[in-house]
Write a protein that holds these residues in place. Structure first.
Motif, mmCIF file in Angstrom:
data_model
loop_
_atom_site.group_PDB
_atom_site.id
_atom_site.type_symbol
_atom_site.label_atom_id
_atom_site.label_comp_id
_atom_site.label_asym_id
_atom_site.label_seq_id
_atom_site.Cartn_x
_atom_site.Cartn_y
_atom_site.Cartn_z
ATOM 1 N N SER A 45 0.879 -0.994 -0.046
ATOM 2 C CA SER A 45 0.087 -0.111 -0.028
ATOM 3 C C SER A 45 0.863 1.166 0.043
ATOM 4 N N GLY B 167 -0.589 3.627 4.395
ATOM 5 C CA GLY B 167 -1.555 2.596 4.153
ATOM 6 C C GLY B 167 -2.759 2.726 3.136
ATOM 7 N N GLY C 119 -4.699 0.631 0.935
ATOM 8 C CA GLY C 119 -4.997 -0.572 1.559
ATOM 9 C C GLY C 119 -5.676 -1.455 0.824
ATOM 10 N N THR C 120 -6.812 -2.037 1.273
ATOM 11 C CA THR C 120 -7.285 -3.461 0.446
ATOM 12 C C THR C 120 -8.248 -2.597 -0.603
ATOM 13 N N TRP C 121 -8.765 -1.549 -0.540
ATOM 14 C CA TRP C 121 -9.688 -1.124 -1.691
ATOM 15 C C TRP C 121 -9.101 -1.094 -3.014
ATOM 16 N N LYS C 122 -10.002 -1.449 -3.894
ATOM 17 C CA LYS C 122 -9.780 -1.430 -5.214
ATOM 18 C C LYS C 122 -11.056 -1.254 -6.093
ATOM 19 N N ASN D 118 -14.052 -0.977 -8.599
ATOM 20 C CA ASN D 118 -15.287 -2.066 -9.112
ATOM 21 C C ASN D 118 -15.355 -1.825 -10.718
ATOM 22 N N ASN E 133 -13.977 7.593 -2.721
ATOM 23 C CA ASN E 133 -13.171 6.903 -1.789
ATOM 24 C C ASN E 133 -12.319 7.753 -0.818
ATOM 25 N N GLU F 240 -0.718 0.511 -8.426
ATOM 26 C CA GLU F 240 -1.017 -0.452 -7.276
ATOM 27 C C GLU F 240 -2.587 -0.824 -7.661
ATOM 28 N N LEU F 241 -3.577 0.333 -8.303
ATOM 29 C CA LEU F 241 -4.777 -0.111 -8.500
ATOM 30 C C LEU F 241 -5.183 -0.837 -9.850
#
Length: 126
Positions: free
Chosen positions: A2, A6, A9-12, A14, A28, A53-54
């Motif tokens: 991340s 952070g 984080g784990t958000w991606k 959709n 977000n 990253e995304l």
């Protein structure tokens, strides 16, 4: 890995959503800034780094950052990066009202596009 502090984080995003990817990222960041998860002064990842990253195109991240800057959510400081700005209580109440509207629109079976049309009509009526 991340980005700074952070984020994301784990958000991606959709990719199956009707909401554009830049808008998902923008929303977000606003949600996190309003909740305090991204505190004022937090440095966001560089455009290219976050895009990688995304799994997004760099211009998608750049557009989200540009719109966030225009709204006063972030400030770009050149080589010092993009920093989350302090948010006032007016934004928090506006975010709460938007959440209530979204919940009501979904409960009535309105699509995202229909909800946006209703909001635009109400905005133009004022």
């Amino acid at each position: 890995m991340s980005g700074t502090n952070g984020f994301p984080g784990t958000w991606k995003p959709n990719t199956g959503s009707s909401v554009p990817l830049f808008e998902q990222l923008r929303l977000n960041i606003i949600e996190r800034a309003d909740s305090g998860t991204l505190a004022a002064g937090t440095r966001l990842p560089a455009v290219r780094s976050l895009a990688t990253e995304l799994g997004l195109a760099p211009h998608t991240v750049a557009r989200a950052y540009k719109e966030l800057e225009a709204a006063g959510v972030v400030a770009t400081r050149g080589r010092h990066g993009t920093i989350v700005c302090a948010r006032d209580e007016a934004w928090s109440s506006l975010t709460a009202a938007a959440a209530e509207f979204a919940t009501a629109a979904k409960a009535q079976g309105a699509s995202f596009a229909e909800a946006v049309q209703l909001l635009a009509a109400a905005y133009d009526a004022e």
